[in-house]
Design an enzyme around this catalytic site. Structure first.
Site, PDB file in Angstrom:
ATOM      1  N   GLY A 203       0.749  -1.265   0.000  1.00  0.00           N
ATOM      2  CA  GLY A 203       0.000   0.000   0.000  1.00  0.00           C
ATOM      3  C   GLY A 203       0.771   1.302   0.000  1.00  0.00           C
ATOM      4  O   GLY A 203       1.333   1.728  -1.004  1.00  0.00           O
ATOM      5  N   GLY A 204       0.780   1.942   1.164  1.00  0.00           N
ATOM      6  CA  GLY A 204       1.337   3.286   1.275  1.00  0.00           C
ATOM      7  C   GLY A 204       2.801   3.383   0.862  1.00  0.00           C
ATOM      8  O   GLY A 204       3.284   4.469   0.533  1.00  0.00           O
ATOM      9  N   HIS A 231      -3.550  15.332   6.043  1.00  0.00           N
ATOM     10  CA  HIS A 231      -4.008  13.950   6.267  1.00  0.00           C
ATOM     11  C   HIS A 231      -5.415  14.012   6.863  1.00  0.00           C
ATOM     12  O   HIS A 231      -5.611  13.752   8.045  1.00  0.00           O
ATOM     13  CB  HIS A 231      -3.024  13.257   7.217  1.00  0.00           C
ATOM     14  N   CYS A 255      -7.204   5.764  13.006  1.00  0.00           N
ATOM     15  CA  CYS A 255      -7.864   6.425  14.148  1.00  0.00           C
ATOM     16  C   CYS A 255      -9.242   6.955  13.775  1.00  0.00           C
ATOM     17  O   CYS A 255      -9.789   7.820  14.462  1.00  0.00           O
ATOM     18  CB  CYS A 255      -6.990   7.534  14.696  1.00  0.00           C
ATOM     19  N   GLY A 256      -9.815   6.481  12.664  1.00  0.00           N
ATOM     20  CA  GLY A 256     -11.225   6.750  12.438  1.00  0.00           C
ATOM     21  C   GLY A 256     -11.609   7.717  11.332  1.00  0.00           C
ATOM     22  O   GLY A 256     -12.754   8.152  11.286  1.00  0.00           O
ATOM     23  N   ASN A 259     -14.146   5.956   8.939  1.00  0.00           N
ATOM     24  CA  ASN A 259     -15.409   5.790   9.658  1.00  0.00           C
ATOM     25  C   ASN A 259     -16.176   7.092   9.785  1.00  0.00           C
ATOM     26  O   ASN A 259     -17.385   7.132   9.547  1.00  0.00           O
ATOM     27  CB  ASN A 259     -15.146   5.185  11.041  1.00  0.00           C
ATOM     28  N   ASP A 282      -9.140  10.367   3.511  1.00  0.00           N
ATOM     29  CA  ASP A 282      -7.743  10.260   3.956  1.00  0.00           C
ATOM     30  C   ASP A 282      -6.909  11.516   3.694  1.00  0.00           C
ATOM     31  O   ASP A 282      -6.056  11.855   4.505  1.00  0.00           O
ATOM     32  CB  ASP A 282      -7.073   9.062   3.274  1.00  0.00           C
ATOM     33  N   ASN A 380      -3.684  -4.650   9.867  1.00  0.00           N
ATOM     34  CA  ASN A 380      -3.634  -3.551   8.889  1.00  0.00           C
ATOM     35  C   ASN A 380      -4.078  -4.028   7.505  1.00  0.00           C
ATOM     36  O   ASN A 380      -3.688  -3.458   6.496  1.00  0.00           O
ATOM     37  CB  ASN A 380      -2.219  -2.966   8.827  1.00  0.00           C
ATOM     38  N   SER A 381      -4.902  -5.085   7.452  1.00  0.00           N
ATOM     39  CA  SER A 381      -5.414  -5.516   6.145  1.00  0.00           C
ATOM     40  C   SER A 381      -6.347  -4.435   5.608  1.00  0.00           C
ATOM     41  O   SER A 381      -6.966  -3.691   6.368  1.00  0.00           O
ATOM     42  CB  SER A 381      -6.135  -6.856   6.266  1.00  0.00           C
ATOM     43  N   ARG A 413      -6.163   9.152  19.311  1.00  0.00           N
ATOM     44  CA  ARG A 413      -6.594   7.996  20.084  1.00  0.00           C
ATOM     45  C   ARG A 413      -5.957   8.131  21.447  1.00  0.00           C
ATOM     46  O   ARG A 413      -4.790   7.826  21.639  1.00  0.00           O
ATOM     47  CB  ARG A 413      -6.092   6.751  19.340  1.00  0.00           C
TER      48      ARG A 413
HETATM   49  P1  GTP Z   1      -6.002   5.152   7.763  1.00  0.00           P
HETATM   50  O1  GTP Z   1      -6.647   4.608   6.529  1.00  0.00           O
HETATM   51  O2  GTP Z   1      -4.894   4.288   8.265  1.00  0.00           O
HETATM   52  O3  GTP Z   1      -5.552   6.558   7.621  1.00  0.00           O
HETATM   53  O4  GTP Z   1      -7.097   5.005   8.965  1.00  0.00           O
HETATM   54  P2  GTP Z   1      -8.420   5.838   9.322  1.00  0.00           P
HETATM   55  O5  GTP Z   1      -8.060   7.054  10.094  1.00  0.00           O
HETATM   56  O6  GTP Z   1      -9.260   6.012   8.118  1.00  0.00           O
HETATM   57  O7  GTP Z   1      -9.161   4.853  10.372  1.00  0.00           O
HETATM   58  P3  GTP Z   1     -10.493   3.975  10.213  1.00  0.00           P
HETATM   59  O8  GTP Z   1     -11.718   4.800  10.031  1.00  0.00           O
HETATM   60  O9  GTP Z   1     -10.239   2.933   9.194  1.00  0.00           O
HETATM   61  O10 GTP Z   1     -10.582   3.301  11.652  1.00  0.00           O
HETATM   62  C1  GTP Z   1      -9.543   2.535  12.183  1.00  0.00           C
HETATM   63  C2  GTP Z   1     -10.016   1.730  13.358  1.00  0.00           C
HETATM   64  O11 GTP Z   1     -10.592   2.589  14.343  1.00  0.00           O
HETATM   65  C3  GTP Z   1     -11.069   0.697  13.003  1.00  0.00           C
HETATM   66  O12 GTP Z   1     -10.765  -0.497  13.650  1.00  0.00           O
HETATM   67  C4  GTP Z   1     -12.348   1.289  13.535  1.00  0.00           C
HETATM   68  O13 GTP Z   1     -13.257   0.295  13.896  1.00  0.00           O
HETATM   69  C5  GTP Z   1     -11.877   2.113  14.727  1.00  0.00           C
HETATM   70  N1  GTP Z   1     -12.773   3.280  14.952  1.00  0.00           N
HETATM   71  C6  GTP Z   1     -13.141   4.204  14.034  1.00  0.00           C
HETATM   72  N2  GTP Z   1     -14.003   5.115  14.573  1.00  0.00           N
HETATM   73  C7  GTP Z   1     -14.172   4.758  15.862  1.00  0.00           C
HETATM   74  C8  GTP Z   1     -14.940   5.308  16.947  1.00  0.00           C
HETATM   75  O14 GTP Z   1     -15.637   6.320  16.829  1.00  0.00           O
HETATM   76  N3  GTP Z   1     -14.845   4.666  18.154  1.00  0.00           N
HETATM   77  C9  GTP Z   1     -14.079   3.544  18.313  1.00  0.00           C
HETATM   78  N4  GTP Z   1     -14.049   2.987  19.523  1.00  0.00           N
HETATM   79  N5  GTP Z   1     -13.348   3.003  17.317  1.00  0.00           N
HETATM   80  C10 GTP Z   1     -13.396   3.589  16.110  1.00  0.00           C
HETATM   81  C1  SPV Z   2      -2.299   5.404   6.589  1.00  0.00           C
HETATM   82  O1  SPV Z   2      -1.459   4.659   7.125  1.00  0.00           O
HETATM   83  O2  SPV Z   2      -2.564   6.555   7.023  1.00  0.00           O
HETATM   84  C2  SPV Z   2      -3.051   4.924   5.412  1.00  0.00           C
HETATM   85  C3  SPV Z   2      -2.625   3.680   4.788  1.00  0.00           C
HETATM   86  O3  SPV Z   2      -3.962   5.594   4.950  1.00  0.00           O
HETATM   87  S1  SPV Z   2      -1.242   3.883   3.788  1.00  0.00           S
HETATM   88  O4  SPV Z   2      -1.657   4.088   2.418  1.00  0.00           O
HETATM   89  O5  SPV Z   2      -0.452   2.667   3.911  1.00  0.00           O
HETATM   90  O6  SPV Z   2      -0.473   5.036   4.216  1.00  0.00           O
HETATM   91 MN    MN Z   3      -4.268   7.501   6.217  1.00  0.00          MN
END
Ligand code: GTP
Ligand code: SPV
Ligand code: MN
Length: 608
Positions: A203-204, A231, A255-256, A259, A282, A380-381, A413
């Site tokens: 990926g990244g 970001h 960190c969400g 979501n 992202d 990290n899948s 977080r």
């Molecule tokens: P990257 O793609 O790595 O940049 O991640 P991201 O910031 O888009 O995070 P993502 O939304 O994929 O969430 C990562 C993890 O955090 C997942 O396991 C979610 O289930 C968890 N998560 C997201 N939002 C919440 C929330 O509001 N509360 C809790 N407890 N967990 C959350």
């Molecule tokens: C992150 O790590 O913030 C991602 C996944 O969005 S990657 O593309 O590997 O950087």
């Molecule tokens: Mn990211």
């Protein structure tokens, strides 16, 4: 060997021939963005075992890929910013002298494409030809990379067209080479518009349009050109009158962001007519618009989202996005119906399955304390899904002007210290709030998980120049724009003493977004504290909220109050840590305005 791709751009031809000479491919193929070519590449990748074609009735157009076992996340310790002067990379980036780096990596790249095809990917970050758009060319020996780039960016001959005969582009060279983790390098040359990535297929590290270009190189370009590369997710909140307000939010990896970007409001809000629209999950590029406000666009065209934890309850929109034309990386393979599975998808782990390593998997052996070894899917899948698959994708997604920002949110977080939400006093204080962000580390990067580290603006791994200069650029944006968004900080991750999440999170985060929008509209009061404005507990709407923090303990007003307090001792401890971080990592480049914010906030805390 000279390329015979019929390219009109002289700089591109020159660079391409130089790279061909270096890596020595058996042939060179231009990726034209057509479905026929993509389909032929998928078939080839399936024939070699690089991809597995999944159940086409249940998951049409979907494939599974496994990376090497030692190649499952970004590698921050092998990521370099190669500016001519070391001080321009700052203390938070690894640095190598550019000439030294080119020489060192050239040896590794030499003939690394021996017997392989070079794929030439012309891509645009943002809508091709728009004011935001920047072009890139990625050279790769990996079909997986080509197919991911086709989803994540805008690829095709129109990009070459928009480059004309002498237009600029970001030069990206990727080689899997021999996949030696000791010789893995992700190197950026901001002054040369160049990215060199070698010995990874994950990926990244290898989708060079994403973190390498759209954040590390683009942040450097943004500083010089008066715009920002962040970001951040971008979302639109539609109220019952049909008005839409846009916000962006920076949270560290895993960190969400995905979501929050695809959030579905709680039922009571849906019944009233509230909706959330996803513009990006992202990355945000932000610049001053014709009206003097800050406008944001998502330069990507797809989602590279974290799979574990994604399910019909937590993020139905993300799940729906993955039901067609998606590539899954390092998830479990259900052999009974040739579909995929990951921890947190549902409570029915497949009985006959392979884990993310491709080994026979026994779900009964799953041990939360040792996820990497025992889980079906790697923590990290990821899924790579087209943005247009998302049921809540914004109608402004392809708008070349982007969307105007009302608020910017920072978040991390944090098991303790940071309250559920607070608002900064003004832009300078908001920049300070971003600069002191911290978060527990996650599986998105190689290394220990769960350790608190300072991660200003969620950009520590992604800023292409010195962090102190980056803070100054944030401060300067207030003068570039005529009106700036209000800045907030959130924390969905407060834990009770037994390690349970105290706030329900996910869709219920909308309750906090509502308060944020009301603050921007001047429609709700707040409590002034040393760190900023905090909601009065009764101003966060808890109507219809049904959440059990732990067995028998239903979330109530007292719990809300407890996550809305400022714990003086915890904050003073944090400030000692910030002082060290500023001194050791930001150093002399720390803007005086931020030191002043630090001193004043510390004094307010001490006087509490
Ligand atoms: P990257 O793609 O790595 O940049 O991640 P991201 O910031 O888009 O995070 P993502 O939304 O994929 O969430 C990562 C993890 O955090 C997942 O396991 C979610 O289930 C968890 N998560 C997201 N939002 C919440 C929330 O509001 N509360 C809790 N407890 N967990 C959350
Ligand atoms: C992150 O790590 O913030 C991602 C996944 O969005 S990657 O593309 O590997 O950087
Ligand atoms: Mn990211």
């Amino acid at each position: 060997m000279k390329n015979n791709l019929g390219i009109k751009n002289a700089k591109l031809n020159e660079w391409l021939d130089e790279m061909i000479e270096l890596v020595g491919p058996k042939d060179v193929v231009l990726i034209d963005g057509s479905e026929e070519q993509a389909e032929a590449l998928r078939a080839e990748a399936c024939a070699t075992g690089e991809l597995f074609k999944l159940n086409q009735e249940k998951l049409p157009g979907c494939y599974l890929h496994r990376t090497a076992v030692n190649d499952v996340a970004r590698v921050e310790d092998r990521t370099f910013i190669c500016s001519r002067k070391k001080e321009d990379a700052g203390n938070t980036n690894n640095w190598m002298d550019p000439q030294e780096c080119y020489a060192k990596l050239s040896k590794l790249y030499k003939n690394s494409y021996n017997g392989k095809t070079m794929y030439v990917i012309p891509y645009s970050m943002s809508v091709v030809g728009s004011d935001f758009a920047k072009n890139g060319i990625e050279l790769t020996d990996s079909i997986y990379v080509v197919l991911n780039m086709l989803i994540m960016t805008r690829v095709g001959l129109d990009v070459l067209e928009s480059m004309g005969t002498d237009g600029d582009f970001i030069k990206g060279l990727h080689a899997r080479a021999n996949m030696d983790a000791q010789e893995r390098y992700i190197c950026h040359f901001p002054e040369d518009n160049t990215i060199w990535s070698i010995n990874s297929g994950y990926g990244g590290n290898v989708l060079l349009g994403k973190k390498c270009f759209a954040l590390r190189i683009a942040s450097y370009l943004g500083k010089n050109e008066g715009w920002m590369a962040e970001h951040m997710l971008i979302l639109g909140i539609e109220n019952p009158q049909g008005e839409i307000k846009y916000i962006s939010a920076a949270f560290p990896s895993a960190c969400g962001k995905t979501n929050l970007a695809m959030l579905i409001p709680p039922e009571t809000y849906r019944n009233k007519g509230y909706k959330v629209w996803c513009v990006g999950d992202d990355i945000a590029w932000i610049r001053k618009g014709p009206d003097g406000r800050l406008w944001a666009c998502n330069p990507e065209n797809g989602f590279f989202g974290v799979a574990p934890g994604t399910n019909v309850k937590s993020n139905p929109n993300a799940l729906a996005s993955t039901q067609k034309n998606t590539i899954f990386t390092n998830v479990a393979h259900n052999l009974d119906d040739n579909t995929v599975w990951w921890e947190g998808l549902d409570n029915n782990p497949p009985k006959n399955a392979l884990n993310w390593r491709g080994e026979k998997w026994d779900y009964t052996k799953y041990d939360k304390a040792n996820k990497v070894q025992t889980a079906g899917a790697h923590p990290n899948s990821r899924f790579t899904a087209p943005a247009k698959n998302c049921p809540c994708v914004s109608k402004e997604f392809d708008n070349p002007a982007g969307v105007p920002l009302t608020a910017i949110i920072f978040g991390g977080r944090r098991a303790k210290t940071a309250p559920l939400v607070y608002q900064s006093f003004n832009w300078t204080h908001g920049t300070f709030v971003g600069s002191i962000m911290a978060s527990e580390t996650t599986a998105a990067a190689a290394g220990a998980v769960g350790v608190v580290r300072r991660d200003p603006m969620a950009m520590i791994p992604f800023c292409g120049y010195a962090m102190g200069d980056y803070f100054q650029h944030w401060l300067d944006m207030e003068n570039i724009a005529d009106v700036v968004p209000k800045i907030f900080h959130v924390n969905w991750f407060r834990l009770d003493k037994d390690g349970n999440f105290m706030w329900p999170g996910f869709g219920d985060n909308f309750r906090v977004l509502e308060w944020i929008i009301k603050r921007c509209e001047g429609k709700v009061d707040a409590v002034e504290t040393p760190i900023g404005y905090i909601p009065k507990a009764e101003d966060i709407n808890l109507e219809g909220l049904d959440y059990e923090i732990s067995a028998g303990h239903k979330f109530g007003l007292d719990d809300l109050k407890s996550i809305l307090t400022v714990d003086k001792d915890a904050w003073l401890e944090d400030f000692a840590n910030i002082k060290e971080f500023y001194a050791n990592k930001i150093g002399e480049k720390l803007p005086a305005a931020l030191q002043k914010e630090y001193d004043e906030e510390l004094a307010r805390l001490q006087a509490m």
